[in-house]
Structures are given as structure tokens and as C-alpha cells.
Design a protein around this motif. Structure first.
Motif, PDB file in Angstrom:
ATOM      1  N   ALA A  42      -1.236   4.255  -4.035  1.00  0.00           N
ATOM      2  CA  ALA A  42      -1.654   4.891  -2.779  1.00  0.00           C
ATOM      3  C   ALA A  42      -1.070   6.293  -2.769  1.00  0.00           C
ATOM      4  N   GLU A  80      -6.693   2.151  -6.889  1.00  0.00           N
ATOM      5  CA  GLU A  80      -6.455   2.872  -5.638  1.00  0.00           C
ATOM      6  C   GLU A  80      -6.543   1.943  -4.440  1.00  0.00           C
ATOM      7  N   SER A  82      -4.568   1.805  -0.097  1.00  0.00           N
ATOM      8  CA  SER A  82      -3.816   2.564   0.906  1.00  0.00           C
ATOM      9  C   SER A  82      -2.609   1.720   1.283  1.00  0.00           C
ATOM     10  N   TRP A  83      -1.635   2.344   1.915  1.00  0.00           N
ATOM     11  CA  TRP A  83      -0.454   1.585   2.335  1.00  0.00           C
ATOM     12  C   TRP A  83      -0.863   0.522   3.347  1.00  0.00           C
ATOM     13  N   THR A 149       2.082   9.012   7.216  1.00  0.00           N
ATOM     14  CA  THR A 149       0.988   8.328   6.537  1.00  0.00           C
ATOM     15  C   THR A 149       0.780   6.956   7.179  1.00  0.00           C
TER      16      THR A 149
END
Length: 165
Positions: A42, A80, A82-83, A149
Motif C-alpha cells: 500500500a 497492490e 490499501s491500508w 492516510t
């Protein structure tokens, strides 16, 4: 607008993230059978960085993934995510492991994390050069806007600490 990095007294522990499906030991067999170690990545320097020109991933988490893959004799494949979606990605077997994923209480309900942190790091904030703030408390004002984020442990920590900003 000039900015400076203000390191404040808050430390966050990072641990090695669990491997997907670790309860039944299926992940390691899957990695060895496929010849690939899929690591969740990420975008967040210095942990994970994708060069826009070469589209190659680098960073602390990527280096750890490469070392692990080398030791296992398999190829590392960055996947890939995301958090905010990391836990779901592990649960859905989209990738096998994600380094530098903090063990929040919510995440611990869904995944088994190792007991000991991999390393510790200081949490900092980038502020305007003319800012007089020296502590988190001094930044916690209605006039302060903070960006983090989404889905990271910093998101959670700052949201809990900064009730007015």
C-alpha cells in the motif's frame, strides 16, 4: 509555504503481519507450491513506494518481502492494496503476507499477529515553519487541520489523540 518536520513524543509499534490462512498452515504450502510469495503493498513511504516511471515497488516492506522470498526460494509478487483493505485482502487470499501492518485491536479480532514488534518508529507531523506547536496538545485546536492516510494506524491514533483538530 515552508514546512518543517516536528517529531513529537508518540511511538507506534509495528509488527510483522500475519500470513493469510495461518491457522491451518495452508499459506506456506501454497507459497511453496505456487513458487510465489504475494505481499500486500500500500503506497506509503518508507514502507512501500511505487516508482511512477518504472512501476517498480521499493521500500522497507518490499525489502523484507524480497528477503523472505529469497530464503524460501520463491519469487516475490507485490499485490497492490490499501491500508483500509489489507485485512480483507489477507482473509480473501489475495496476498499471502503484508509487512508493516500494525496490530490494532480491530485487526487482532480478524487476524493472528506475532506477539513481538518487528520494530518501533516515532510518529511525527509536518507543520508550517512559523508554527509554535511543540506538542500534540498544542496542535489539538479547532483551527488545525490534519491529513492522514485512511485506514492506517496513524489514522486511528491521530483521531483518538486529536479531539479538537
Amino acid at each position: 509555504m515552508k514546512r518543517r518536520l516536528l517529531i513529537l513524543a508518540a511511538t507506534v509499534a509495528l509488527t510483522l503481519a500475519p500470513m493469510a490462512r495461518a491457522q491451518d498452515s495452508g499459506t506456506m504450502a501454497q507459497v511453496k507450491e505456487s513458487g510465489e510469495l504475494r505481499i500486500g503493498v500500500a503506497s506509503a513511504e518508507p514502507w512501500f513506494y511505487k516508482d511512477p516511471m518504472s512501476e517498480q515497488w521499493t521500500g522497507v516492506g518490499v525489502a523484507m518481502g524480497r528477503r523472505m522470498a529469497d530464503k524460501l526460494g520463491v519469487t516475490m509478487i507485490p499485490v497492490e492494496t490499501s491500508w483500509a483493505n489489507a485485512v480483507a485482502g489477507l482473509q480473501a487470499n489475495q496476498f499471502d503476507i503484508m509487512f508493516v501492518l500494525d496490530p490494532t485491536e480491530e485487526r487482532k479480532k480478524a487476524l493472528a499477529f506475532p506477539e513481538n514488534p518487528l520494530f518501533y518508529y516515532a510518529m511525527g507531523v509536518l507543520v508550517r515553519e512559523d508554527s509554535a506547536a511543540k506538542t500534540w496538545v498544542e496542535l489539538d485546536t479547532p483551527e488545525t487541520r490534519i491529513g492522514v492516510t485512511l485506514g492506517t494506524s496513524l489514522d486511528r491514533n491521530v483521531t483518538e489523540m486529536m479531539t479538537k483538530a
